[in-house]
Design a protein around this motif. Sequence first.
Motif, mmCIF file in Angstrom:
data_model
loop_
_atom_site.group_PDB
_atom_site.id
_atom_site.type_symbol
_atom_site.label_atom_id
_atom_site.label_comp_id
_atom_site.label_asym_id
_atom_site.label_seq_id
_atom_site.Cartn_x
_atom_site.Cartn_y
_atom_site.Cartn_z
ATOM 1 N N MET A 1 -17.619 24.442 -8.855
ATOM 2 C CA MET A 1 -18.170 24.142 -7.545
ATOM 3 C C MET A 1 -18.824 22.768 -7.475
ATOM 4 S SD MET A 1 -17.299 26.941 -6.107
ATOM 5 C CE MET A 1 -18.149 26.878 -4.537
ATOM 6 N N ASP A 2 -19.022 22.126 -8.595
ATOM 7 C CA ASP A 2 -19.646 20.808 -8.629
ATOM 8 C C ASP A 2 -18.573 19.724 -8.614
ATOM 9 O OD1 ASP A 2 -21.164 18.571 -8.971
ATOM 10 O OD2 ASP A 2 -21.611 18.923 -11.091
ATOM 11 N N LYS B 1 -19.559 30.900 -2.274
ATOM 12 C CA LYS B 1 -20.974 30.544 -2.172
ATOM 13 C C LYS B 1 -21.850 31.618 -2.815
ATOM 14 C CE LYS B 1 -20.549 27.795 2.073
ATOM 15 N NZ LYS B 1 -20.906 27.730 3.518
ATOM 16 N N LYS B 2 -21.485 32.879 -2.595
ATOM 17 C CA LYS B 2 -22.253 33.982 -3.183
ATOM 18 C C LYS B 2 -22.160 33.953 -4.708
ATOM 19 C CE LYS B 2 -20.634 38.171 -3.130
ATOM 20 N NZ LYS B 2 -20.178 39.510 -2.672
ATOM 21 N N MET B 3 -20.957 33.706 -5.231
ATOM 22 C CA MET B 3 -20.783 33.629 -6.677
ATOM 23 C C MET B 3 -21.536 32.434 -7.258
ATOM 24 S SD MET B 3 -18.903 36.143 -7.862
ATOM 25 C CE MET B 3 -19.830 37.196 -6.719
ATOM 26 N N GLN B 4 -21.561 31.334 -6.505
ATOM 27 C CA GLN B 4 -22.290 30.150 -6.972
ATOM 28 C C GLN B 4 -23.783 30.425 -7.060
ATOM 29 O OE1 GLN B 4 -22.057 26.724 -4.378
ATOM 30 N NE2 GLN B 4 -22.432 25.286 -6.056
ATOM 31 N N ARG B 5 -24.324 31.131 -6.069
ATOM 32 C CA ARG B 5 -25.739 31.475 -6.116
ATOM 33 C C ARG B 5 -26.040 32.413 -7.280
ATOM 34 N NH1 ARG B 5 -24.950 31.776 -0.381
ATOM 35 N NH2 ARG B 5 -24.667 34.049 -0.545
ATOM 36 N N ARG B 6 -25.079 33.256 -7.613
ATOM 37 C CA ARG B 6 -25.290 34.241 -8.667
ATOM 38 C C ARG B 6 -25.101 33.657 -10.059
ATOM 39 N NH1 ARG B 6 -21.775 39.600 -8.195
ATOM 40 N NH2 ARG B 6 -22.996 39.696 -6.251
ATOM 41 N N HIS B 7 -24.080 32.812 -10.237
ATOM 42 C CA HIS B 7 -23.685 32.372 -11.577
ATOM 43 C C HIS B 7 -23.854 30.877 -11.834
ATOM 44 C CE1 HIS B 7 -22.092 36.339 -12.333
ATOM 45 N NE2 HIS B 7 -21.275 36.257 -11.299
#
Length: 274
Positions: A81-82, A58-64
Amino acid sequence: MAFWAAILWALLASVLGGLYLLGAFRRRRATEPPLDKGHIPWLGYALDFRKNSAEFLKKMQRRHGDIFTVLIGGHYFTFIMDPFSFGTIVKASRAKLDFQRFAGELVARVFGYHHSENDHKIVQVASTKHLAGDGLAVMTQAMMENLRTLLFHKRGSREEERPWQEDGLFHFSYNIVFRAGYLALFGNKPGNGPQDKVKATEHDLSQSEELFNEFRKYDRLFPRLAYAVLPPGDKMEAERLKRLFWQVLSVKNSRQKDNISGWVSDQEQFLAEA
């Protein structure tokens, strides 16, 4: 002096070559998703992923964004993630993307099974026969019968009413579908007379519940097991659970069941004849 200089240069070349093979100098190309190698050489984000894989993603998704590549334990993994993008990727030609090699390595790591070249063909033949057309109708009927048993069977005497139990929707659905699917695929305990059938049903309910609880433990370990970042204690637990599943789902045990699915029995026969 020249001798030691040559030794040092050879050592340096070996170290740099090893780092290159491990991807230490990898850089993001123009057509690639964001690349994040973390701050620890080789390990990358292995410790963060081991601690809490869901929160890390989740953190990586928010970042990248929805697609990114991260370094975990010397390997680069690209996460998507999609869920609406999965279809396009899975349909890509083998010239662009081939899952077979990765799937073989993953199955060996997480289940301890080393596949042969004929395995894919055996599964394909059995699936075409039993997971489509008339075969699928038989499988669906078995699934429905086991769902009905799990949902409406009352434990205890007929006069006793089973008390209501509250549970989360996800856990309830997961539990029922897993157990019904297991019984539909791997069969039921034999029962001759009415009393034996009642005891056999009770056994199926109890055994499938125990297996589900053990599988949930394995399911929680699975993401870190797949990426080979389990700590020693969890790794021992994963090995224990794998041995349990191998025993429960063994050919020896399946032959003692009634109503085993043709999808399972055909594969067992094909593998025995291979």
